[in-house]
Write a protein that holds these residues in place. Structure first.
Motif, mmCIF file in Angstrom:
data_model
loop_
_atom_site.group_PDB
_atom_site.id
_atom_site.type_symbol
_atom_site.label_atom_id
_atom_site.label_comp_id
_atom_site.label_asym_id
_atom_site.label_seq_id
_atom_site.Cartn_x
_atom_site.Cartn_y
_atom_site.Cartn_z
ATOM 1 N N GLY A 3 0.818 -1.212 0.000
ATOM 2 C CA GLY A 3 0.000 0.000 0.000
ATOM 3 C C GLY A 3 0.850 1.260 0.000
ATOM 4 O O GLY A 3 1.979 1.278 0.513
ATOM 5 N N THR A 4 0.302 2.314 -0.588
ATOM 6 C CA THR A 4 0.981 3.619 -0.619
ATOM 7 C C THR A 4 0.575 4.422 0.610
ATOM 8 O O THR A 4 -0.594 4.773 0.768
ATOM 9 N N VAL A 5 1.525 4.704 1.481
ATOM 10 C CA VAL A 5 1.264 5.381 2.750
ATOM 11 C C VAL A 5 1.582 6.862 2.614
ATOM 12 O O VAL A 5 2.649 7.231 2.103
ATOM 13 N N ASP A 6 0.669 7.693 3.068
ATOM 14 C CA ASP A 6 0.868 9.142 3.066
ATOM 15 C C ASP A 6 0.563 9.661 4.469
ATOM 16 O O ASP A 6 -0.572 9.583 4.927
ATOM 17 N N ALA A 195 8.940 3.783 10.170
ATOM 18 C CA ALA A 195 9.186 2.337 10.228
ATOM 19 C C ALA A 195 8.018 1.527 9.682
ATOM 20 O O ALA A 195 8.119 0.305 9.559
ATOM 21 N N LEU A 196 6.898 2.182 9.342
ATOM 22 C CA LEU A 196 5.659 1.490 8.972
ATOM 23 C C LEU A 196 5.591 1.218 7.473
ATOM 24 O O LEU A 196 5.952 2.066 6.654
ATOM 25 N N SER A 197 5.119 0.042 7.151
ATOM 26 C CA SER A 197 4.732 -0.306 5.786
ATOM 27 C C SER A 197 3.421 -1.090 5.866
ATOM 28 O O SER A 197 3.162 -1.780 6.856
ATOM 29 N N VAL A 198 2.604 -0.960 4.843
ATOM 30 C CA VAL A 198 1.284 -1.577 4.827
ATOM 31 C C VAL A 198 1.227 -2.595 3.692
ATOM 32 O O VAL A 198 1.516 -2.260 2.529
#
Length: 289
Positions: A3-6, A195-198
């Motif tokens: 997922g693309t995190v903003d 540090a987050l990725s979805v």
């Protein structure tokens, strides 16, 4: 699917407002901590409890103001209410443990290290428990090293803020400490977000829970109302604003007495001299040899 995190969907609005809220909570909490060091008896726990609630509310409000700018382009985000408000409770409790340690043991040595560590861990626990309340069609994954760095940032900055609050050097000194506390919360938050990725599942099942806008009203009404109340207490307590104790402190300089004792010493010297026997003058008559 990744997922693309903003995290900045509203630009700099959410980071700046969140930082100011963290500074406000930190300023009120640290002033209450300073006030507790100037009083004794039954007043000290009350000031420390008020300071813990102020700091906890400030960092929790900062977190969810910043989270208003967080979105994943391919999936809607919802929040679980119990976990969301549990993060507020754990923030207040763990920050309170650190504040009480410093308030009773002093902002130095082992007490300062322990209090700062517990307070920093409380900030980190609030963040990651609040993140656990996010519900979406996917899975949150974290980089271990970046998470560890975010926790260390929170611990170090919280220790520095408590040390500054323990110096009891007036209002502006605590303002600087609150800026450090705000930096601890914001720095920890955005380092943790880095540090987050979805990882999205790609299913059509919508996530359950409340939308971010549904949490905005209680977030503003509850903690902000409490922070305003704490601010009123600070404003109408001049001793806490100025950082002065309730009692006059005697000067502790070597050779300088606390009160002007010169007249007393002079009168004592006169008394001692009057009690001495008169000295007989030597005879000037020449002696017979």
């Amino acid at each position: 699917m990744q997922g693309t995190v903003d995290g900045f969907s509203y630009g700099l609005v959410t980071p700046v407002v969140g930082y100011l809220m963290a500074c406000l909570g930190g300023a009120l909490g640290l002033r209450c901590t300073t006030r507790s060091m100037l009083v004794g008896g039954s007043w000290r726990p009350g000031w420390l409890a008020l300071g813990s609630a102020a700091i906890g509310s400030g960092i929790w409000t900062m977190h969810f103001i910043a989270m208003m700018g967080f979105q994943v382009d391919q999936a809607p985000i919802h929040y679980d209410k119990p976990l969301t408000y549990a993060s507020l409770a754990i923030a207040i409790v763990m920050v309170g443990v650190g504040i009480f340690i410093v308030g009773y043991r002093g902002a130095r040595g082992t007490a300062l290290f322990t209090g700062g560590t517990v307070t920093g861990l409380g900030i980190a626990s609030m963040h990651y428990l609040g993140m656990a309340g996010i519900q979406l069609d996917g899975k949150l994954e974290y980089n271990t090293l970046t998470v560890a760095a975010s926790v260390l940032i929170a611990m170090a900055a919280a220790t520095a803020a408590l040390w500054a609050a323990g110096q009891v050097r007036g209002f502006w000194w605590s303002v600087g400490a609150s800026l450090v506390m705000g930096l601890a919360v914001s720095g920890m938050h955005y380092t943790g977000m880095a540090a987050l990725s979805v990882h999205l599942h790609g299913t059509a099942d919508p996530a359950s829970g409340d939308a971010p806008a549904a949490l905005l009203a209680p977030m503003l009404i509850g903690p902000l109302a409490f922070l305003c109340l704490a601010a009123v207490v600070v404003i109408f307590d001049p001793l806490m604003v100025m950082g002065k104790p309730d009692w006059p402190r005697p000067e502790n300089k070597p050779g300088v007495p606390a009160h002007a004792p010169a007249p007393h010493h002079q009168s004592r010297r006169v008394t001692l001299r009057s009690r001495r026997s008169p000295v007989r003058p030597r005879s000037r008559t020449p002696q017979n040899r």
